[in-house]
Design a protein around this motif. Structure first.
Motif, PDB file in Angstrom:
ATOM      1  N   LEU A  87      24.151  64.668  47.651  1.00 10.52           N
ATOM      2  CA  LEU A  87      25.112  63.637  48.021  1.00 10.52           C
ATOM      3  C   LEU A  87      25.332  63.594  49.536  1.00 10.52           C
ATOM      4  CD1 LEU A  87      27.635  64.200  45.099  1.00 10.52           C
ATOM      5  CD2 LEU A  87      26.007  62.312  45.345  1.00 10.52           C
ATOM      6  N   ARG A 132      25.600  56.702  42.262  1.00 10.61           N
ATOM      7  CA  ARG A 132      26.752  57.505  42.687  1.00 10.61           C
ATOM      8  C   ARG A 132      27.468  56.771  43.810  1.00 10.61           C
ATOM      9  NH1 ARG A 132      27.117  61.540  38.729  1.00 10.61           N
ATOM     10  NH2 ARG A 132      24.990  61.656  37.914  1.00 10.61           N
ATOM     11  N   TYR A 133      28.767  56.952  43.864  1.00 11.73           N
ATOM     12  CA  TYR A 133      29.569  56.250  44.862  1.00 11.73           C
ATOM     13  C   TYR A 133      30.264  57.245  45.777  1.00 11.73           C
ATOM     14  CZ  TYR A 133      28.612  52.203  41.994  1.00 11.73           C
ATOM     15  OH  TYR A 133      27.966  51.201  41.301  1.00 11.73           O
ATOM     16  N   ASP A 190      33.932  58.695  44.905  1.00 15.36           N
ATOM     17  CA  ASP A 190      34.098  59.058  43.500  1.00 15.36           C
ATOM     18  C   ASP A 190      33.993  60.566  43.298  1.00 15.36           C
ATOM     19  OD1 ASP A 190      34.166  59.228  40.767  1.00 15.36           O
ATOM     20  OD2 ASP A 190      32.223  58.261  40.445  1.00 15.36           O
ATOM     21  N   GLY A 202      32.405  61.510  39.893  1.00 19.66           N
ATOM     22  CA  GLY A 202      30.955  61.351  39.897  1.00 19.66           C
ATOM     23  C   GLY A 202      30.253  62.474  40.635  1.00 19.66           C
ATOM     24  N   ALA A 203      30.851  62.970  41.705  1.00 19.76           N
ATOM     25  CA  ALA A 203      30.255  64.086  42.438  1.00 19.76           C
ATOM     26  C   ALA A 203      30.188  65.335  41.566  1.00 19.76           C
ATOM     27  CB  ALA A 203      31.062  64.360  43.709  1.00 19.76           C
ATOM     28  N   LEU A 216      27.531  65.045  38.871  1.00 19.03           N
ATOM     29  CA  LEU A 216      26.159  65.304  39.294  1.00 19.03           C
ATOM     30  C   LEU A 216      25.838  66.786  39.200  1.00 19.03           C
ATOM     31  CD1 LEU A 216      23.471  64.321  40.392  1.00 19.03           C
ATOM     32  CD2 LEU A 216      24.405  64.544  42.705  1.00 19.03           C
ATOM     33  N   ARG A 237      26.893  59.294  33.194  1.00 19.11           N
ATOM     34  CA  ARG A 237      26.845  58.264  34.215  1.00 19.11           C
ATOM     35  C   ARG A 237      25.856  57.192  33.819  1.00 19.11           C
ATOM     36  NH1 ARG A 237      31.108  58.610  37.248  1.00 19.11           N
ATOM     37  NH2 ARG A 237      30.039  57.659  38.984  1.00 19.11           N
ATOM     38  N   HIS A 251      20.564  55.786  45.578  1.00 23.05           N
ATOM     39  CA  HIS A 251      21.449  55.381  46.670  1.00 23.05           C
ATOM     40  C   HIS A 251      20.729  54.584  47.748  1.00 23.05           C
ATOM     41  CE1 HIS A 251      24.504  57.999  45.003  1.00 23.05           C
ATOM     42  NE2 HIS A 251      23.610  58.938  44.974  1.00 23.05           N
TER      43      HIS A 251
END
Length: 233
Positions: free
Chosen positions: A147, A188-189, A192, A195-196, A199, A222, A229
């Protein structure tokens, strides 16, 4: 954010830096992972031979060359730096240089904007150094590094592939290899935290599968996304 472009004044990289501090990486509910984990088939090689080749054979060949460099560097036990990442990226892009970007970057068709400041590169290097932090479990470090690359967006092109290679490098440093990487192709945002953390859970699932251990239910929470990305690997 919604719409085709980032709102004026938004900075998704600043959002990620905030989220990065909010997530309890050391305390994530993911089983501990130790190497060696050697799957029957290497997931990156399989990806390059399958979907990546179907899309663009030359691009797949370059990604495989970058991955070979990742494996060699992991075997040497060197730390992750921007210079190392740039070396892989030159192979991936087939270019003589892969410098740090010189302006703001965008992803998700312009909906996320990653502002460049005088501190961006230094902050990114500091994050890369944390990829070896022993107090954080391996799968969390690998996910966080992925990320970091995705949202710092250091290169003009190919950041999704760079994020994938960074993740597998962190794992390979402890002799852990994935039997599949396709499930990592999820959106992924930057803002978020759930979401992190998710992952990291996904990486844990993939490692358990690669070791031939049951992964359990609810592995794919997800939704699939069209890229990593910044572009598919």
């Amino acid at each position: 954010m919604s719409g085709a472009e980032a709102l004026p004044g938004t900075d998704s990289l600043a959002d990620w830096c905030r989220v990065r501090q909010e997530v309890d990486w050391a305390g994530l509910d993911a089983p501990a992972v130790t190497g060696p984990v050697t799957p029957a088939a290497d997931g990156v090689v399989a990806w390059c031979a399958g979907p990546a080749t179907d899309r663009d054979p030359e691009r797949a060949r370059r990604l495989l060359a970058g991955y070979a460099a990742v494996r060699a560097d992991a075997e040497r036990g060197v730390p992750l730096t921007f210079a190392l990442l740039s070396g892989w990226q030159r192979r991936v892009l087939g270019t003589r240089e892969a410098p740090f970007r010189t302006g703001d970057a965008y992803a998700k068709r312009g909906r996320e904007r990653y502002v460049l400041t005088a501190r961006t590169r230094g902050d990114f290097e500091a994050c890369l150094r944390e990829s070896g932090a022993p107090e954080v479990p391996l799968v969390a470090r690998a996910a966080r590094t992925y990320l970091d690359v995705a949202f710092f967006h250091p290169f003009e092109d190919g950041n999704g592939r760079a994020a994938l290679l960074a993740l597998v490098f962190v794992l390979a440093g402890e002799r852990v290899f994935l039997g599949e990487v396709g499930p990592l192709r999820t959106t992924r945002y930057a803002d978020d935290p759930v979401g992190a953390a998710d992952l990291a859970s996904l990486v844990s699932v993939l490692v358990r599968r690669s070791a031939g251990r049951p992964a359990g239910a609810g592995d794919h929470r997800r939704r699939p996304g069209p890229d990593l990305h910044a572009g598919r690997p």
